[in-house]
Write a protein that holds these residues in place. Structure first.
Motif, PDB file in Angstrom:
ATOM      1  N   VAL A   7       0.867  -1.180   0.000  1.00 56.52           N
ATOM      2  CA  VAL A   7       0.000   0.000   0.000  1.00 56.52           C
ATOM      3  C   VAL A   7       0.901   1.227   0.000  1.00 56.52           C
ATOM      4  O   VAL A   7       1.607   1.491   0.962  1.00 56.52           O
ATOM      5  CB  VAL A   7      -0.918   0.032   1.238  1.00 56.52           C
ATOM      6  CG1 VAL A   7      -1.909   1.188   1.123  1.00 56.52           C
ATOM      7  CG2 VAL A   7      -1.653  -1.293   1.404  1.00 56.52           C
ATOM      8  N   SER A   8       0.871   1.963  -1.109  1.00 57.13           N
ATOM      9  CA  SER A   8       1.686   3.180  -1.220  1.00 57.13           C
ATOM     10  C   SER A   8       0.842   4.385  -0.840  1.00 57.13           C
ATOM     11  O   SER A   8      -0.319   4.486  -1.243  1.00 57.13           O
ATOM     12  CB  SER A   8       2.193   3.342  -2.656  1.00 57.13           C
ATOM     13  OG  SER A   8       2.943   2.210  -3.056  1.00 57.13           O
ATOM     14  N   THR A   9       1.421   5.312  -0.094  1.00 56.95           N
ATOM     15  CA  THR A   9       0.644   6.456   0.381  1.00 56.95           C
ATOM     16  C   THR A   9       1.494   7.714   0.413  1.00 56.95           C
ATOM     17  O   THR A   9       2.717   7.653   0.585  1.00 56.95           O
ATOM     18  CB  THR A   9       0.066   6.178   1.784  1.00 56.95           C
ATOM     19  OG1 THR A   9      -0.822   7.234   2.163  1.00 56.95           O
ATOM     20  CG2 THR A   9       1.161   6.048   2.821  1.00 56.95           C
ATOM     21  N   LEU A  16      -5.898   6.208   4.490  1.00 57.27           N
ATOM     22  CA  LEU A  16      -5.101   5.005   4.705  1.00 57.27           C
ATOM     23  C   LEU A  16      -5.645   4.190   5.875  1.00 57.27           C
ATOM     24  O   LEU A  16      -5.638   2.954   5.841  1.00 57.27           O
ATOM     25  CB  LEU A  16      -3.641   5.386   4.947  1.00 57.27           C
ATOM     26  CG  LEU A  16      -2.676   4.232   5.227  1.00 57.27           C
ATOM     27  CD1 LEU A  16      -2.596   3.275   4.038  1.00 57.27           C
ATOM     28  CD2 LEU A  16      -1.277   4.778   5.559  1.00 57.27           C
ATOM     29  N   VAL A  34       3.474  -1.070   3.975  1.00 55.18           N
ATOM     30  CA  VAL A  34       3.091   0.306   3.681  1.00 55.18           C
ATOM     31  C   VAL A  34       4.339   1.062   3.239  1.00 55.18           C
ATOM     32  O   VAL A  34       5.364   1.044   3.928  1.00 55.18           O
ATOM     33  CB  VAL A  34       2.457   1.001   4.895  1.00 55.18           C
ATOM     34  CG1 VAL A  34       2.217   2.486   4.605  1.00 55.18           C
ATOM     35  CG2 VAL A  34       1.141   0.323   5.267  1.00 55.18           C
ATOM     36  N   ASN A  36       5.576   4.749   2.470  1.00 58.26           N
ATOM     37  CA  ASN A  36       5.119   6.096   2.825  1.00 58.26           C
ATOM     38  C   ASN A  36       6.131   7.140   2.406  1.00 58.26           C
ATOM     39  O   ASN A  36       7.312   7.027   2.682  1.00 58.26           O
ATOM     40  CB  ASN A  36       4.921   6.180   4.350  1.00 58.26           C
ATOM     41  CG  ASN A  36       4.572   7.590   4.800  1.00 58.26           C
ATOM     42  OD1 ASN A  36       3.722   8.241   4.211  1.00 58.26           O
ATOM     43  ND2 ASN A  36       5.260   8.050   5.840  1.00 58.26           N
ATOM     44  N   THR A  43       1.504  10.206   9.097  1.00 55.21           N
ATOM     45  CA  THR A  43       1.291   8.831   8.635  1.00 55.21           C
ATOM     46  C   THR A  43       2.244   7.860   9.315  1.00 55.21           C
ATOM     47  O   THR A  43       1.850   6.767   9.720  1.00 55.21           O
ATOM     48  CB  THR A  43       1.462   8.744   7.108  1.00 55.21           C
ATOM     49  OG1 THR A  43       0.406   9.487   6.481  1.00 55.21           O
ATOM     50  CG2 THR A  43       1.407   7.308   6.633  1.00 55.21           C
ATOM     51  N   ARG A  84      -4.221   0.981  -3.706  1.00 52.14           N
ATOM     52  CA  ARG A  84      -4.143   2.425  -3.508  1.00 52.14           C
ATOM     53  C   ARG A  84      -4.592   2.763  -2.093  1.00 52.14           C
ATOM     54  O   ARG A  84      -5.538   2.171  -1.565  1.00 52.14           O
ATOM     55  CB  ARG A  84      -5.023   3.131  -4.537  1.00 52.14           C
ATOM     56  CG  ARG A  84      -4.943   4.649  -4.521  1.00 52.14           C
ATOM     57  CD  ARG A  84      -5.871   5.227  -5.581  1.00 52.14           C
ATOM     58  NE  ARG A  84      -6.081   6.647  -5.374  1.00 52.14           N
ATOM     59  CZ  ARG A  84      -5.428   7.615  -6.018  1.00 52.14           C
ATOM     60  NH1 ARG A  84      -4.514   7.287  -6.911  1.00 52.14           N
ATOM     61  NH2 ARG A  84      -5.692   8.885  -5.775  1.00 52.14           N
ATOM     62  N   TYR A  85      -3.941   3.762  -1.497  1.00 50.84           N
ATOM     63  CA  TYR A  85      -4.152   4.079  -0.077  1.00 50.84           C
ATOM     64  C   TYR A  85      -5.567   4.534   0.250  1.00 50.84           C
ATOM     65  O   TYR A  85      -6.004   4.431   1.396  1.00 50.84           O
ATOM     66  CB  TYR A  85      -3.167   5.154   0.375  1.00 50.84           C
ATOM     67  CG  TYR A  85      -3.466   6.534  -0.180  1.00 50.84           C
ATOM     68  CD1 TYR A  85      -4.253   7.436   0.531  1.00 50.84           C
ATOM     69  CD2 TYR A  85      -2.978   6.927  -1.421  1.00 50.84           C
ATOM     70  CE1 TYR A  85      -4.543   8.689   0.026  1.00 50.84           C
ATOM     71  CE2 TYR A  85      -3.263   8.174  -1.927  1.00 50.84           C
ATOM     72  CZ  TYR A  85      -4.040   9.056  -1.211  1.00 50.84           C
ATOM     73  OH  TYR A  85      -4.330  10.289  -1.727  1.00 50.84           O
ATOM     74  N   ASP A  86      -6.303   5.046  -0.746  1.00 51.39           N
ATOM     75  CA  ASP A  86      -7.644   5.557  -0.455  1.00 51.39           C
ATOM     76  C   ASP A  86      -8.754   4.621  -0.932  1.00 51.39           C
ATOM     77  O   ASP A  86      -9.892   5.044  -1.101  1.00 51.39           O
ATOM     78  CB  ASP A  86      -7.839   6.943  -1.070  1.00 51.39           C
ATOM     79  CG  ASP A  86      -7.628   6.955  -2.583  1.00 51.39           C
ATOM     80  OD1 ASP A  86      -7.202   5.920  -3.151  1.00 51.39           O
ATOM     81  OD2 ASP A  86      -7.875   8.010  -3.200  1.00 51.39           O
TER      82      ASP A  86
END
Length: 300
Positions: A7-9, A16, A34, A36, A43, A84-86
């Protein structure tokens, strides 16, 4: 068979949280990585306080494909999924990925449901024929790869600011890996308040398009025709906005200039990349090209 989820954010702390909560409920046995950064919204602290994230990787670059590759390097699963983070996974997401892989798929992708005022939008399988090659596109916000497939394509091309999943789809097709579309590999998200996502910068969009087509197909009539057709369609749509009062002639001309400059630069860079890239992976800017993506790594 073990599933890892990357999960990239970037400055998406609140979204997230929702994504990780849904992932923990649907895939409690998956390894969660994750990636970040460089975020400035707390975050890091939020992720480190959770007990359902296995690895946190901090990077310094605002490039999604760099983040994806950093996640692949940190992940230990036989199957690596990207989220996707969202977006929040729906029930049965992880099981559907593993079922498709067990059935013989090398890559699995599925739809994104988005809630809008009029209801829910979604996508279906998208397959194009480019230069005689059938390409099934992977949803970059919601796709999974076997480790063998990821190794073969050397991950994502970090030259690209946008269109990384489109590029990897071309390379997956060139190597004859099987791509499965599974409607149960489904995630859900919300549109922005204006009813859609922010429009792409046209120069960046066409630089990406021209680059990946030139890199993967060279100077091929089919690839050139595809670029011209896409530009003509976007130009006509933008002109309708001008005639309808939704845009200005100066904006239309500026966008047109961006398109031509983007195509020129992308084609030049794509042909240069084609000359120096490994013929098997079609990726001169992949995982193996560098080892300095991660600034900090936390084993949680």
């Amino acid at each position: 068979m073990h599933l890892s989820v990357v999960v990239s954010t970037l400055n998406g702390r609140e979204q997230l949280v929702r994504a990780l909560d849904a992932l923990a409920a649907d895939a409690p046995d998956a390894e969660v990585v994750v990636v970040n950064g460089p975020s400035s919204d707390g975050t890091t602290g939020m992720v480190r306080d959770r007990d359902d994230v296995d690895v946190l990787v901090e990077i310094s670059e605002r490039n999604l494909n760099v983040a994806r590759n950093a996640g692949v390097q940190a992940a230990g699963g036989d199957v690596v999924a990207f989220l996707r983070y969202d977006l929040a996974v729906e029930d049965g997401w992880a099981d559907a990925i593993l079922e498709s892989v067990e059935a013989g798929a090398d890559v699995v992708t599925g739809p994104t449901h988005r809630t809008v005022r009029a209801g829910v939008t979604t996508e279906s399988r998208e397959t194009w024929t480019v230069a005689g090659r059938d390409v099934t596109f992977v949803n970059g916000d919601n796709g999974a790869f076997t480790r063998e497939a990821l190794d073969a394509v050397d991950g994502f091309d970090e030259y690209l600011e946008t269109g990384g999943s489109r590029d990897v789809s071309h390379r997956i097709a060139a190597l004859d890996f099987d791509v499965a579309w599974n409607a149960d590999v489904c995630v859900r998200g919300e549109f922005q308040t204006d009813g859609g996502r922010e429009p792409a910068d046209w120069g960046t969009k066409y630089r990406s398009l021209a680059y990946r087509l030139a890199k993967n197909y060279g100077v091929h009539p089919g690839a050139l025709a595809h670029t011209a057709k896409t530009a003509a369609f976007d130009g006509a749509r933008a002109l309708r906005d001008v005639l309808g009062g939704g845009s200005t002639p100066s904006a239309w001309l500026a966008n047109g200039k961006g398109v031509f400059e983007g195509i020129a630069v992308g084609t030049k860079d794509g042909l240069a990349a084609r000359k120096r890239m490994p013929a098997d992976s079609r990726n001169p800017n992949g995982i193996s090209s560098r080892a300095d993506r991660a600034v900090t790594r936390y084993e949680l």
